[in-house]
Write an enzyme that holds these catalytic residues in place. Structure first.
Site, mmCIF file in Angstrom:
data_model
loop_
_atom_site.group_PDB
_atom_site.id
_atom_site.type_symbol
_atom_site.label_atom_id
_atom_site.label_comp_id
_atom_site.label_asym_id
_atom_site.label_seq_id
_atom_site.Cartn_x
_atom_site.Cartn_y
_atom_site.Cartn_z
ATOM 1 N N GLU A 19 -5.494 -0.228 -14.517
ATOM 2 C CA GLU A 19 -5.708 -1.315 -13.604
ATOM 3 C C GLU A 19 -6.414 -0.548 -12.451
ATOM 4 O O GLU A 19 -6.566 0.812 -12.403
ATOM 5 C CB GLU A 19 -4.407 -1.270 -13.017
ATOM 6 C CG GLU A 19 -4.338 -2.174 -11.496
ATOM 7 C CD GLU A 19 -2.840 -2.514 -11.055
ATOM 8 O OE1 GLU A 19 -3.128 -3.305 -9.850
ATOM 9 O OE2 GLU A 19 -1.933 -2.484 -11.363
ATOM 10 N N GLU A 50 9.252 -4.333 -10.804
ATOM 11 C CA GLU A 50 7.931 -3.807 -11.332
ATOM 12 C C GLU A 50 8.037 -2.397 -11.164
ATOM 13 O O GLU A 50 8.081 -1.874 -10.354
ATOM 14 C CB GLU A 50 7.007 -4.501 -10.459
ATOM 15 C CG GLU A 50 5.608 -4.179 -10.965
ATOM 16 C CD GLU A 50 4.438 -4.896 -10.082
ATOM 17 O OE1 GLU A 50 3.600 -5.205 -10.522
ATOM 18 O OE2 GLU A 50 4.660 -4.853 -8.637
#
Length: 634
Positions: free
Chosen positions: A213, A120
């Site tokens: 985010e 990720e």
């Protein structure tokens, strides 16, 4: 999905007058989808949220009372090709923040995954929180690098949790920009290349998307992150891209940093031209700061510098990185000493044959005139005098102390071959006690927990579904003497983490109390959580200080709550190490002295113990913090 080169809008245009266009879809719950071939996702764990995605790639993210929220839009792949096989990847973005509230952590930039290995990754160019993401993002901090014309801090992490392949272990990579910007072009591939130089391997591409985010450690975050322009594409970058707020030119020429595409590049920092021919009679060397990373020297006589970082200059041969050679120096001549060394305030060694008394990521180091010097070339003899990290160069100012240190034989032994020994006692509920004169305590507010304490001072802490758990072992005092009256205190420890899960905050290191004044103190050298303890630990941040040869951030707090004297008001002091370590010696008194210099007064000593503490904001934390070696001593 066609990967044809996208037609480019000038950066000046999309940064100044971008707006959403085309058809759109609004999502109100977690969803992975696509519109006009552009992949998107909305995900949140709570709250009232939405996201609108447009056919031109732009999108708008709205969240209310969300604990963790993200939305993203960009390129989706089928996990069959590496980024090299796909082509050079860029992204253009413009961010508009609207009514942002209660954001404790945030990432704005590029987000994605690879498979084989499962990774990720984040390239963070902005954030919705008040603070830039800090060292808590990664267990390993690689350092600061110039990537695509701007300074980024690179982190690496290993994590167990949700992924694109379910709950499993995976890697996390971060590049976090030093200066936030609201608009610009991100050279994604340039970050991939830097990570790979550092040994951070990437696999087959699953996605690369523009991300917004935001998260909250409290009641939830609210606001809107609007992206009126967002495009991820394969091809040539926007060479005129403005860096938004910071006015930094984000030159996106492939594999180059601004002026580094000239064979006769001058790096500044007093480094000489590197394209001189060996026919001049001047010998060449390849910096160990490059070869120690597993890369070879470039064979070409005139190395074309395509990338520069603190290790030196880099070229490319046979599809892999190689180090450009530099001139060997004559004695007392630093004209070709690498800038990574000169920037630390140290010279290169004048002698021909070095003895490597210390080695770090910069290379091999010897001592001349009672100060550090950097070894050039490959004629370096090793020695057993590689002592401890307490002599590591952690600041950019020269050290004034001598480089002689206490023998590290004992340290080397307990870090490499330690094991529990002597009698032991296993405790399964909250208890304060002692064994063989060594004080200990187990405390937890919930869960199925235990701790085993040994006569040699070592301990093993096991917890299951605990909200807050701590165990500690070391010296207990009677609150009649100050640390000055007791003597100089140290602690040796070795930590082994086992099956750690769901830890939201943690402290590993030294813990204790004083009376008159009542103070709870921590010296934190490691943590069981994914992230390093951040600014939330204290109301007052004193700053970063070099204590016993390492960088620590010092915090102070005033708190009302449980203490060794019941519920009352007391002070809390923290020293939190920048770089976590699993084994070493902590000079406890050195921290006391630094705190007192800052006006943080200590009283009569009640205890000083090696600590393992773990806590969870959710259903509880589980795992074992084993300390096969732990001693606190005067």
């Amino acid at each position: 999905l066609s990967l044809a080169t996208a037609s480019l809008v000038s950066a000046q245009s999309f940064c100044s007058s971008a707006k959403h266009s085309g058809t759109s879809v609004t999502e109100y719950s977690n969803k992975v989808g696509s519109i006009s071939g552009i992949g998107y996702e909305l995900w949140a764990d709570s709250g009232s949220n939405s996201a609108t995605f447009y056919s031109d790639g732009s999108f708008s993210c709205s969240f209310r009372s969300a604990k963790d929220y993200l939305c993203r839009s960009g390129l989706s792949f089928d996990s069959t090709k590496t980024h090299d096989q796909i082509g050079h990847i860029y992204a253009d973005f413009k961010l508009v923040k609207q009514n942002i509230q209660n954001v404790d952590y945030s990432y704005v930039g590029i987000y994605g995954w690879t498979r084989n290995p499962l990774v990720e990754f984040y390239v963070v160019d902005n954030w919705l929180s008040q603070w830039r993401p800090g060292d808590w993002v990664g267990n390993k901090k690689h350092g600061d690098f110039t990537i695509d014309g701007a300074q980024y801090t690179v982190y690496e992490n290993t994590r167990y949790g949700p992924s694109i392949d379910g709950d499993t272990q995976f890697k996390q990579y971060f590049s976090i920009r030093k200066e936030a910007r609201d608009c610009g072009t991100i050279d994604i591939t340039a970050h991939f290349q830097q990570w790979e130089k550092l040994g951070m391997k990437l696999g087959k591409m699953h996605e690369a998307k523009v991300l917004g985010e935001a998260g909250s450690n409290g009641a939830g975050t609210s606001g809107t992150a609007d992206f009126p322009y967002a495009k991820v594409y394969i091809g040539q970058g926007n060479s005129n891209a403005s860096a938004g707020n910071t006015n930094t030119n984000t030159n996106t020429n492939t594999n180059t940093n601004n002026n580094n595409n000239n064979n006769n590049v001058n790096n500044g920092n007093n480094q000489s031209n590197q394209s001189n021919s060996s026919s001049s009679g001047i010998s060449k060397i390849c910096p160990t700061s490059i070869t120690n990373q597993g890369y070879k020297c470039c064979s070409a006589e005139k190395c074309e510098v395509v990338y520069t970082d603190e290790s030196g200059d880099w070229g490319v041969e046979d599809g892999d990185w190689c180090g450009c050679t530099v001139e060997a120096q004559t004695p007392n001549n630093n004209s070709s000493c690498p800038p990574s060394v000169l920037a630390l305030g140290y010279p290169c060694c004048s002698k021909t044959n070095c003895v490597a008394v210390y080695t770090d990521e910069t290379g091999d180091w010897d001592v001349e005139n009672n100060d550090w010097c950097w070894c050039r070339g490959n004629n370096v003899a090793t020695t057993t005098k590689k002592t401890t990290t307490t002599i590591k160069k952690t600041t950019t100012t020269k050290k004034t102390t001598t480089v002689t240190k206490t023998s590290s034989a004992t340290k080397t032994n307990f870090c490499s071959a330690s094991s529990h020994s002597g009698d032991s006692v296993k405790v399964t509920s909250n208890k304060v006690g002692s064994i063989n004169g060594v004080g200990y305590e187990l405390w937890a507010d919930s869960g199925n927990n235990s701790a085993t304490f040994y006569a040699d001072g070592s301990l093993s802490c096991s917890f299951q579904n605990a909200k807050d758990y701590l165990c500690r072992s070391g010296l207990s005092f009677d609150s009649t003497k100050t640390h000055d009256q007791i003597g100089h205190m140290y602690a040796d420890f070795k930590l082994v983490k086992q099956n750690i899960r769901n830890v939201d905050y943690s402290y590993v290191g030294i813990y204790g109390w004083t009376r008159n004044p009542l103070v709870e103190f921590y010296v934190v050298d490691n943590w069981l959580s994914q992230y390093r303890p951040g600014d939330w630990v204290g109301n007052k941040k004193h700053g970063d200080f070099t204590i016993d040869g390492a960088q620590y951030t010092v915090y102070e707090n005033t708190r009302y709550g449980p203490s060794i004297d019941g519920d009352t008001q007391f002070k809390q002091y923290f020293s939190i190490r920048k770089e976590a370590r699993d084994c070493g010696t902590i000079d406890i008194t050195a921290h006391f002295q630094q705190w007192e210099k800052l006006g943080m007064k200590l009283g009569k000593m009640h205890e000083a113990k090696v600590l393992g503490e773990a806590g969870s904001n959710g259903s509880g934390t589980t795992g074992t913090a084993d300390f096969p070696y732990a001693k606190v001593y005067i």
